[in-house]
Design a protein around this motif. Structure first.
Motif, PDB file in Angstrom:
ATOM      1  N   ASN A   1      -2.596  22.173  40.900  1.00  0.00           N
ATOM      2  CA  ASN A   1      -1.102  22.001  40.993  1.00  0.00           C
ATOM      3  C   ASN A   1      -1.337  21.997  39.521  1.00  0.00           C
ATOM      4  O   ASN A   1      -0.158  22.777  38.516  1.00  0.00           O
ATOM      5  CB  ASN A   1      -0.472  21.551  41.643  1.00  0.00           C
ATOM      6  CG  ASN A   1      -0.518  21.534  43.369  1.00  0.00           C
ATOM      7  OD1 ASN A   1      -1.072  22.636  43.175  1.00  0.00           O
ATOM      8  ND2 ASN A   1      -0.611  20.895  44.176  1.00  0.00           N
TER       9      ASN A   1
ATOM     10  N   GLU B   1       2.310  15.097  31.501  1.00  0.00           N
ATOM     11  CA  GLU B   1       2.473  15.401  33.229  1.00  0.00           C
ATOM     12  C   GLU B   1       0.797  15.072  33.606  1.00  0.00           C
ATOM     13  O   GLU B   1       0.962  15.148  35.115  1.00  0.00           O
ATOM     14  CB  GLU B   1       2.628  17.044  33.406  1.00  0.00           C
ATOM     15  CG  GLU B   1       4.100  17.000  33.375  1.00  0.00           C
ATOM     16  CD  GLU B   1       4.429  18.738  33.528  1.00  0.00           C
ATOM     17  OE1 GLU B   1       4.415  19.305  33.788  1.00  0.00           O
ATOM     18  OE2 GLU B   1       5.731  18.915  33.254  1.00  0.00           O
TER      19      GLU B   1
ATOM     20  N   THR C   1      -2.192  24.853  36.446  1.00  0.00           N
ATOM     21  CA  THR C   1      -1.354  25.734  36.970  1.00  0.00           C
ATOM     22  C   THR C   1       0.283  25.930  36.024  1.00  0.00           C
ATOM     23  O   THR C   1       1.533  27.255  36.706  1.00  0.00           O
ATOM     24  CB  THR C   1      -1.554  26.991  38.020  1.00  0.00           C
ATOM     25  OG1 THR C   1      -1.022  25.613  39.305  1.00  0.00           O
ATOM     26  CG2 THR C   1      -2.584  26.958  38.662  1.00  0.00           C
ATOM     27  N   ASP C   2       0.601  24.799  35.799  1.00  0.00           N
ATOM     28  CA  ASP C   2       2.417  24.655  34.842  1.00  0.00           C
ATOM     29  C   ASP C   2       1.157  25.314  33.816  1.00  0.00           C
ATOM     30  O   ASP C   2       1.758  24.404  32.757  1.00  0.00           O
ATOM     31  CB  ASP C   2       2.319  23.452  35.489  1.00  0.00           C
ATOM     32  CG  ASP C   2       2.616  23.375  36.742  1.00  0.00           C
ATOM     33  OD1 ASP C   2       3.165  24.434  37.395  1.00  0.00           O
ATOM     34  OD2 ASP C   2       3.546  22.030  36.996  1.00  0.00           O
ATOM     35  N   ARG C   3       1.902  26.215  33.329  1.00  0.00           N
ATOM     36  CA  ARG C   3       1.971  27.005  31.883  1.00  0.00           C
ATOM     37  C   ARG C   3       0.795  26.146  31.337  1.00  0.00           C
ATOM     38  O   ARG C   3       0.848  26.619  30.669  1.00  0.00           O
ATOM     39  CB  ARG C   3       3.245  26.352  31.321  1.00  0.00           C
ATOM     40  CG  ARG C   3       4.449  26.128  31.294  1.00  0.00           C
ATOM     41  CD  ARG C   3       5.493  25.139  30.573  1.00  0.00           C
ATOM     42  NE  ARG C   3       4.946  23.825  30.979  1.00  0.00           N
ATOM     43  CZ  ARG C   3       5.397  23.489  31.646  1.00  0.00           C
ATOM     44  NH1 ARG C   3       5.974  23.397  32.659  1.00  0.00           N
ATOM     45  NH2 ARG C   3       5.185  21.548  31.497  1.00  0.00           N
TER      46      ARG C   3
ATOM     47  N   VAL D   1      -0.824  30.585  40.589  1.00  0.00           N
ATOM     48  CA  VAL D   1       0.939  30.591  40.117  1.00  0.00           C
ATOM     49  C   VAL D   1       2.160  32.150  41.524  1.00  0.00           C
ATOM     50  O   VAL D   1       2.688  31.574  40.816  1.00  0.00           O
ATOM     51  CB  VAL D   1       1.271  31.686  38.792  1.00  0.00           C
ATOM     52  CG1 VAL D   1       0.260  30.270  37.746  1.00  0.00           C
ATOM     53  CG2 VAL D   1       0.821  32.571  38.677  1.00  0.00           C
TER      54      VAL D   1
END
Length: 759
Positions: free
Chosen positions: A217, A197, A220-222, A258
């Motif tokens: 960005n 990603e 902060t995804d998982r 988050v």
């Protein structure tokens, strides 16, 4: 390891393996039936003290594997799992259950998964099993020894417990290992997904701030609860980044949380700050090494206080784990990425640090690419704007307004340009061109061609001859390029407007033709709309092909008309064709006329509502006309006797214009120019005087022979006339026409000046 299994001297047979156990089991077969009953009694007796057994086993595991207790969740989960194991073993013996049907407890599976999430090696997990069961076996053996003095019964009990422990450990650890591997695979898959990603979502643009925001960005995804990106202030200002000083100035360019609204990020972006010399961020920037920090609400480092609100908010939310990762690319440190956790209970571990470093490294390359692109684009744009005409020179032929828009794509600044060049005889040249390509090379080539056009315009070449010479320039430049590394191709439109005759002469080298806007029939005092025409004139080949002719076309332009010159980026786009673009341009130009500046803005906003995909140059000129009172013309017979009469006509005209102060120099220049035309030229001969911002005297004839300055010797009777004209005139020159030539000379008007004509 041996010490962990030394329960008592009677426990040593356990280490001899299953063969020895089998022999011993036969030896004690006589008491086998009594062992199960005895173990059931021992288990019932120990059950009320299960908590004490659990505490003893936990202490043993903690003393042997203290590194596990640095993980808060493991420190909480291990005692729960041990308690479950103690109860399970006691139940197994109390009720004489079949050990081959034992299943691992959920709490034990949970501990195995936590081991995997923290990256604890699997051998640590298996060792914790062995240590825990050895400790429990020791406690049960001790209890059995206290309950009976029958040594044979105790020995048989120990043998039974040993065999049971082997089977129990094999089954439960096997299931725990499977859970560990599943969680580890899942974690590695999540890590791979996050890396993929990051590769797909970071670097989608060549904008420094947007790229940094993409890093925040993705992080902060998982992974992190808050991500912050600081870049060195020098990264925005220089082509190369110098090594970070002791206390570098950083600019906060991106942050993401988050939680919506970024309540823990009140510091805001765009602010500049520095970190103390001995702080963790300063060391990370200086050494280039990432750092992992643990903190508590009461022990948050002071360097987080980049603003009072920011530090106070972080303390409120309880940040407990921080990663500091320098952003490095191509040997340069560009800034610092911070990853913080407060909502996620697990602290960052070493694997997280490696993952953050990998993501940050990829992002740093993208940021560096964006920085380099931005610097090159800024350099090219600055160069191009410095080469473009910033203010149109004062001249009587046209009123102009112009715009230049660089493209909004990754291709970079192109080679579009425009120019307004005053010519002799109150005429003006309007130029617009486009060098194929983008970047610094296109901008430099544009500057060369613009300079060449001005040089050719200075010698007053007609449009088709000028483009022919410009074509030769492009071919020569391409040959001079190192082994043809850059192919040069360009288009150009060169138009000359004469306010006396109202004629526009133009030639095109592969360039789109201009639009001609004339006021239509008006109702009342002002016109309500305009007629828009795209003249169907010949278009020559683009510059750089060579050997193909260009053609000059002429058409008459009514006073107050608009000549709209532009590059193809205005009308052509990926989403629409040229015909559609021309239709939109016609609609905009057909509206009631306004100021030229407003017209430029209206054209651009209508045809280019977003950033253009190609550079756009736009030049709009409103034509003026010099009336008969500003121009005087005389046809002259080729007789030297006419010179005195010509001087008289010139003097009378100057008196009519109120320019008697210029009579002496004007009569002298007219006399010399007319005499040269009679002596060396061919009829017809004509004298024309033009009063505008300057006073221009022109003498034309049908000879193509151009005069030239020469130094007359002491006893020469001629050869001084043209030198005299050059000394008296502010500017002078020769321009060639299809029929012959025109020699002209200009003088500045007196200080009071003459106002420009008004439309």
């Amino acid at each position: 390891m041996a010490a962990s299994y030394a329960c008592a001297p009677m426990c040593k047979p356990i280490l001899f393996g299953y063969a020895h156990l089998y022999v011993l089991r036969v030896t004690f077969s006589v008491v086998t039936s009594n062992v199960e009953a005895f173990l059931s009694e021992v288990a019932r007796g120990l059950k009320p003290r299960a908590d004490q057994l659990t505490a003893g086993v936990v202490d043993l595991v903690r003393s042997e594997l203290p590194e596990l207790w640095k993980y808060e969740d493991l420190a909480t989960a291990v005692p729960v799992a041990v308690s479950g194991h103690v109860i399970a073993v006691l139940d197994l013996n109390e009720h004489s259950l079949d050990v081959t049907k034992v299943e691992a407890l959920p709490a034990a599976i949970d501990v195995a998964r936590r081991f995997a999430r923290h990256g604890v090696p699997i051998n640590k997990l298996l060792r914790s099993y062995r240590i825990g069961h050895a400790g429990l076996l020791q406690l049960i053996c001790d209890e059995a020894a206290h309950l009976t003095s029958d040594t044979e019964l105790v020995s048989a009990t120990v043998i039974t417990l040993g065999a049971q422990s082997f089977e129990y450990i094999d089954r439960t650890s096997e299931q725990a290992v499977m859970a560990y591997q599943e969680e580890r695979d899942r974690w590695l898959q999540r890590r791979l997904i996050l890396i993929n990603e990051a590769g797909a979502r970071i670097g989608t643009t060549l904008d420094i701030t947007e790229t940094a925001q993409e890093l925040a960005n993705v992080s902060t995804d998982r992974f992190a609860d808050l991500a912050i990106v600081d870049l060195l202030d020098s990264a925005f200002q220089e082509a190369g980044v110098e090594p970070a000083p002791v206390s570098p100035v950083l600019r906060r360019v991106a942050q993401h949380s988050v939680w919506d609204g970024f309540p823990e990020s009140e510091g805001g972006t765009g602010q500049k700050h520095t970190y103390p010399e001995e702080s963790d961020p300063a060391r990370a920037l200086a050494t280039g090494q990432p750092q992992r920090l643990r903190t508590t609400t009461s022990d948050i480092p002071g360097w987080v206080d980049v603003s009072p609100d920011y530090g106070r908010t972080l303390r409120t939310f309880g940040v407990h784990s921080i990663l500091l990762v320098p952003l490095q690319a191509r040997g340069n440190t560009l800034g610092l990425a911070q990853f913080l956790r407060h909502r996620t209970t697990d602290p960052f571990d070493d694997d997280d640090l490696l993952l953050a470093n990998e993501i940050a490294s990829r992002a740093a390359v993208s940021i560096d690419n964006a920085r380099r692109y931005t610097h090159e684009r800024f350099t090219a744009l600055t160069l191009q704007r410095s080469l473009l005409q910033q203010q149109s020179p004062e001249q009587p032929a046209v009123e102009t307004a112009c715009r230049y828009l660089p493209c909004g794509s990754r291709a970079g600044v192109g080679g579009d340009w425009y120019d307004v060049i005053p010519l002799s005889g109150a005429r003006v040249a309007l130029v617009v061109g486009d060098v194929v390509g983008h970047g610094l090379h296109a901008s430099v080539t544009m500057g060369r061609l613009r300079t060449a056009v001005r040089a050719f315009a200075d010698i007053d070449l007609i449009p088709d001859e000028l483009l022919t010479h410009l074509d030769d320039v492009v071919i020569r430049l391409e040959r001079e390029e190192a082994q043809g590394t850059h192919e040069i191709s360009a288009t150009c439109l060169y138009a000359v407007y004469d306010p006396v005759s109202r004629l526009c002469s133009l030639a095109s080298a592969g360039h789109v033709l201009p639009a001609v806007v004339t006021p239509s029939t008006s109702s009342g005092d002002a016109p309500t709309s305009c007629d828009v025409d795209f003249p169907q004139l010949p278009i020559g080949p683009p510059l750089g092909l060579g050997g193909l002719p260009f053609e000059t076309a002429q058409f008459e332009v009514p006073e107050g008309s608009l000549l709209v010159l532009y590059t193809d980026g205005l009308i052509e786009d990926r989403a629409r064709g040229v015909d559609t673009g021309l239709g939109l341009l016609r609609e905009v130009l057909a509206r009631a006329p306004t100021s030229l500046e407003d017209t430029c803005d209206r054209v651009l906003s209508s045809l280019l509502p977003s950033r253009p995909s190609d550079d756009v140059a736009l030049l709009i000129a409103r034509t003026r006309t010099l009336d008969s009172g500003q121009v005087a013309t005389w046809d002259l017979v080729p007789d030297p006797a006419i010179v005195s009469e010509t001087r008289r006509h010139a003097s009378e005209q100057l008196s009519a214009w109120g320019l008697e102060d210029l009579a002496f120099t004007t009569e002298l220049m007219v006399s010399e120019l007319v005499t040269n035309a009679i002596r060396y030229g061919k009829p017809p001969i004509r004298l024309r005087m033009i009063r505008h911002t300057t006073l221009t005297c022109e003498v034309s004839d049908n000879s193509s022979t151009a005069p030239h300055l020469r130094r007359a010797r002491s006893f020469d009777e001629n050869g001084r006339g043209l030198l005299l004209v050059a000394q008296l005139a502010g500017n002078w020159g020769t321009r060639h026409t299809r029929e012959g030539k025109v020699i002209w000379a200009e003088q500045q008007l007196p200080a009071i000046g003459i106002p420009l004509p008004h439309l």
